[in-house]
Design a protein around this motif. Structure first.
Motif, PDB file in Angstrom:
ATOM      1  N   LEU A 385       8.214  55.949 -52.067  1.00 22.63           N
ATOM      2  CA  LEU A 385       9.056  55.245 -53.035  1.00 22.63           C
ATOM      3  C   LEU A 385       9.149  53.760 -52.723  1.00 22.63           C
ATOM      4  N   PRO A 404      13.988  46.176 -59.987  1.00 29.97           N
ATOM      5  CA  PRO A 404      14.205  46.976 -61.196  1.00 29.97           C
ATOM      6  C   PRO A 404      14.920  48.300 -60.897  1.00 29.97           C
ATOM      7  N   GLY A 406      15.597  52.019 -60.382  1.00 33.75           N
ATOM      8  CA  GLY A 406      14.749  53.102 -59.890  1.00 33.75           C
ATOM      9  C   GLY A 406      13.723  52.643 -58.881  1.00 33.75           C
ATOM     10  N   GLY A 408      14.283  51.933 -55.848  1.00 39.59           N
ATOM     11  CA  GLY A 408      14.571  52.537 -54.533  1.00 39.59           C
ATOM     12  C   GLY A 408      15.547  51.739 -53.696  1.00 39.59           C
ATOM     13  N   SER A 410      18.953  51.781 -53.713  1.00 38.81           N
ATOM     14  CA  SER A 410      20.020  52.628 -53.148  1.00 38.81           C
ATOM     15  C   SER A 410      19.447  53.570 -52.096  1.00 38.81           C
ATOM     16  N   THR A 411      18.240  54.069 -52.365  1.00 35.04           N
ATOM     17  CA  THR A 411      17.641  55.014 -51.412  1.00 35.04           C
ATOM     18  C   THR A 411      17.362  54.317 -50.074  1.00 35.04           C
ATOM     19  N   HIS A 549      22.519  43.024 -59.907  1.00 41.31           N
ATOM     20  CA  HIS A 549      21.594  42.528 -60.925  1.00 41.31           C
ATOM     21  C   HIS A 549      22.026  41.173 -61.489  1.00 41.31           C
TER      22      HIS A 549
HETATM   23  N1  LIG Z   1      17.966  63.224 -54.354  1.00 40.49           N
HETATM   24  C1  LIG Z   1      16.930  62.782 -55.044  1.00 40.49           C
HETATM   25  N2  LIG Z   1      15.957  63.625 -55.392  1.00 40.49           N
HETATM   26  C2  LIG Z   1      14.883  63.185 -56.121  1.00 40.49           C
HETATM   27  N3  LIG Z   1      14.720  61.919 -56.513  1.00 40.49           N
HETATM   28  C3  LIG Z   1      15.671  61.033 -56.201  1.00 40.49           C
HETATM   29  C4  LIG Z   1      16.823  61.413 -55.445  1.00 40.49           C
HETATM   30  N4  LIG Z   1      17.592  60.319 -55.279  1.00 40.49           N
HETATM   31  C5  LIG Z   1      16.938  59.291 -55.903  1.00 40.49           C
HETATM   32  N5  LIG Z   1      15.799  59.734 -56.445  1.00 40.49           N
HETATM   33  C6  LIG Z   1      14.839  58.923 -57.232  1.00 40.49           C
HETATM   34  O1  LIG Z   1      14.472  57.808 -56.451  1.00 40.49           O
HETATM   35  C7  LIG Z   1      14.272  56.687 -57.306  1.00 40.49           C
HETATM   36  C8  LIG Z   1      15.035  55.503 -56.740  1.00 40.49           C
HETATM   37  O2  LIG Z   1      16.430  55.749 -56.864  1.00 40.49           O
HETATM   38  P1  LIG Z   1      17.481  54.678 -56.380  1.00 40.49           P
HETATM   39  O3  LIG Z   1      18.830  55.187 -56.715  1.00 40.49           O
HETATM   40  O4  LIG Z   1      17.201  54.344 -54.978  1.00 40.49           O
HETATM   41  O5  LIG Z   1      17.109  53.449 -57.321  1.00 40.49           O
HETATM   42  P2  LIG Z   1      17.775  52.031 -57.425  1.00 40.49           P
HETATM   43  O6  LIG Z   1      16.701  51.023 -57.171  1.00 40.49           O
HETATM   44  O7  LIG Z   1      18.983  51.924 -56.588  1.00 40.49           O
HETATM   45  O8  LIG Z   1      18.141  52.028 -58.980  1.00 40.49           O
HETATM   46  P3  LIG Z   1      19.379  51.358 -59.758  1.00 40.49           P
HETATM   47  O9  LIG Z   1      19.146  49.869 -59.712  1.00 40.49           O
HETATM   48  O10 LIG Z   1      19.220  51.885 -61.139  1.00 40.49           O
HETATM   49  O11 LIG Z   1      20.634  51.792 -59.097  1.00 40.49           O
HETATM   50  C9  LIG Z   1      14.720  57.076 -58.692  1.00 40.49           C
HETATM   51  O12 LIG Z   1      13.579  57.316 -59.476  1.00 40.49           O
HETATM   52  C10 LIG Z   1      15.482  58.376 -58.478  1.00 40.49           C
HETATM   53  O13 LIG Z   1      15.311  59.234 -59.546  1.00 40.49           O
END
Ligand SMILES: Nc1ncnc2c1ncn2[C@@H]1O[C@H](COP(=O)(O)OP(=O)(O)OP(=O)(O)O)[C@@H](O)[C@H]1O
Length: 587
Positions: A385, A404, A406, A408, A410-411, A549
């Motif tokens: 990711l 953008p 999704g 990653g 937050s992950t 953002h």
């Molecule tokens: N537990 C999970 N199982 C499967 N996919 C996940 C899980 N958690 C997050 N994802 C996927 O990982 C990707 C990144 O998610 P994340 O929440 O990190 O995005 P983000 O950059 O913080 O987005 P945003 O700006 O919209 O908050 C997304 O496509 C999400 O669907």
């Protein structure tokens, strides 16, 4: 047979730790007492059986004195029986609650250790509805294990005691057929055995599908309940979207599964009961049929016949343990399977590093920086990711991470917090550093507002005036007067108020690293600016990393780092969006 021994091995694994725990002496003592009482009750049954012979013989012989003596003996036996039966139940319940208390604490401890509960969700649904497993399944496991275990013990002891009596009676009342005595040693015993084996085999044949059906029933019930809770938790959203119709449909669909499975259980239970009831009725008359020829040929007395019938029914009853307890056994096996699944799921989640490619979290002494080296964060299914290499967060800088939806962000925060295990590479965290993550929607436990704000610190960990000051500082003077009020704050407060309280939580806990994941996104820009200035003033030593953002956030950060798309994945700070600078608004 293999299934039975596998189930018993699991029962042993789940049950035995309590009897080796710190509460072992109470547990063992109570279990010993309950077993002793169970055995004493079998002994009383044997005495009552012998009493029956004497009693009916006294009646047949019209012997008044013997009759009165037998009445007194019966009264003594009855009183002893009552006392034992009362304490059998009382001590059994006592053991149940202590055992359940221990097991619940144990499971709660394991489930809430580290981020196990969260990782279990990530890994899919090996253990659906852990809430049900920790509540109902634990309760039923303890209750049924004791009931079935003691029932089995009592049946075995009864079987041997009465088989001996029946063996003796077989010799006293030989099988009398067509005017001749057939000398078959212990024929009454054999009769009971054949009867019971036949019954058990047929019961198993008819009842086997009940194990699976019960398992499914508990799952459907828990799913239905869980979805009702979700409606309650999200009732505002549902009302605003006018989603009641959709929810009703979804809930009724789930309830339909409960009903459908219940009909299957009903139909199977009907067949099983038809057989077991007939079987038990036939057992009433069967021993009389066996010894009646000897009685009518005047080879034995009425007392012998009554004793035989009672002993036969005891032996047959003991041998038919499985016939009678089949439904409970089926339920018990499904409970055992559910607890086993829960334990395995907890175990897998707790030991993920042993099974998968995982991110190494290193605590470094000396440096105050967080380092990301050769890091690649995956989704749970193994898809890469986000990546970062040679990236450092230097204390006490203020970094704004953009990218953008999704991509990653937050992950990546979850990985730094140590709760997201999927990936490779290293995250180096300063030893003893205090990290705090503030999400967009902070969590507040139900209870007093003051306790909800200081969470996860224990109630009383902060003085009331300090909490009050923090709540006033984030712009909520009215709430500062309601710190003792109980409530479901996630439901009562606006998202903006919740985010302000999240920042109050940060002010109280004084983290070394504060990660704000769109934690001020619901505030208007001037309020957001005020709160960032407050953080700069109150937490000057803290390193702040924000995800956001809005371009207005730039002013409060010394560095802006973007997630840049590189093929299928995003890379953190591949080409830093801006050079290091002084935060303009923090000055
Ligand atoms: N537990 C999970 N199982 C499967 N996919 C996940 C899980 N958690 C997050 N994802 C996927 O990982 C990707 C990144 O998610 P994340 O929440 O990190 O995005 P983000 O950059 O913080 O987005 P945003 O700006 O919209 O908050 C997304 O496509 C999400 O669907």
């Amino acid at each position: 047979m293999k299934n039975i021994s596998a189930t018993l091995a699991i029962v042993w694994r789940i049950a035995i730790p309590y009897f080796r725990s710190e509460d072992k002496w109470a547990g063992r003592g109570l279990l010993g007492a309950v077993i002793a009482i169970e055995l004493a009750l079998v002994a009383i049954d044997v005495l009552v059986n012998q009493w029956q012979n004497r009693f009916y013989s006294a009646l047949q012989n019209s012997d008044w004195d013997a009759f009165v003596t037998q009445i007194w003996i019966f009264i003594a036996l009855a009183f002893t029986y009552i006392a034992l039966a009362v304490y059998k139940l009382y001590l059994n319940q006592w053991l149940q609650i202590r055992w359940r208390q221990w097991l619940t604490r144990h499971y709660l401890g394991e489930w809430l250790a580290g981020a196990t509960h969260y990782r279990m969700q990530l890994k899919g649904d090996a253990a659906d509805n852990p809430d049900q497993r920790i509540t109902e399944d634990v309760k039923n496991f303890v209750e049924q294990t004791l009931t079935i275990g003691l029932g089995l013990l009592s049946s075995i002891v009864t079987l041997f005691s009465f088989a001996l009596i029946l063996w003796g009676l077989s010799n006293a009342a030989p099988l009398h057929l067509f005017g001749t005595d057939l000398m078959i040693p212990g024929y009454l015993c054999w009769g009971a055995l054949i009867y019971a084996v036949f019954g058990t085999a047929l019961t198993h044949w008819i009842g086997a599908p009940l194990v699976n059906l019960n398992f499914e029933q508990q799952r459907y019930e828990a799913d239905f309940r869980f979805n009702l809770v979700r409606v309650r938790e999200n009732s505002e959203q549902i009302a605003l979207l006018k989603g009641e119709g959709a929810e009703r449909g979804r809930l009724l669909d789930r309830f339909g599964l409960v009903i459908g499975n219940w009909y299957a259980i009903m139909s199977r239970t009907k067949r099983l009961t038809m057989f077991t009831a007939s079987y038990q009725q036939a057992a009433v008359i069967f021993p009389y049929v066996l010894v009646a020829p000897a009685f009518f040929a005047k080879k034995i007395q009425l007392g012998d016949m009554m004793q035989t019938a009672s002993a036969f029914s005891s032996v047959q009853g003991a041998l038919s343990f499985f016939v009678v307890a089949y439904r409970s056994l089926a339920e018990w096996r499904s409970i055992v399977a559910r607890l086993d699944g829960f334990e395995m799921s907890v175990d897998t989640a707790a030991n993920l590093p042993a099974h998968e490619a995982t991110i190494e979290l290193k605590a470094a002494g000396g440096s105050r920086n967080i380092g990301l080296d050769k890091l690649c964060v995956y989704l749970p299914n193994g898809t890469p990711l986000v990546a970062a290499d040679g990236f450092a967060i230097q204390a006490p800088e203020r970094v704004l991470v953009t990218g953008p939806s999704g991509s990653g962000k937050s992950t990546l925060f979850r990985a730094i917090a140590g709760i997201w295990p999927f990936g490779t590479g290293t995250i180096v965290i300063p030893a003893q550093a205090k990290l705090m993550m503030l999400p967009q929607r902070p969590y507040f436990p139900v209870g007093a507002l003051g306790d909800a704000v200081i969470y996860p610190a224990a109630p009383g960990a902060f003085q009331a005036p300090r909490i009050r000051d923090a709540v006033i500082a984030v712009g909520l003077p009215d709430l500062a007067e309601r710190l003792n009020e109980d409530g479901h704050w996630n439901r009562v407060l606006s998202l903006g108020e919740q985010q302000r309280l999240g920042l109050a939580r940060a002010l109280l806990h004084v983290p070394d690293y504060l990660f704000l994941d769109e934690a001020t996104a619901s505030l208007d820009e001037p309020s957001e600016a005020r709160l960032y200035r407050l953080l700069a003033e109150k937490l000057p030593q803290a390193t702040i990393v924000s995800i956001g953002h809005r371009s207005t956030l730039d002013a409060f950060h010394t560095r802006k780092v973007a997630m840049v798309k590189d093929g299928a994945i995003h890379v953190l700070g591949k080409d830093d969006a801006s050079a290091e600078k002084e935060p303009t608004a923090a000055r």
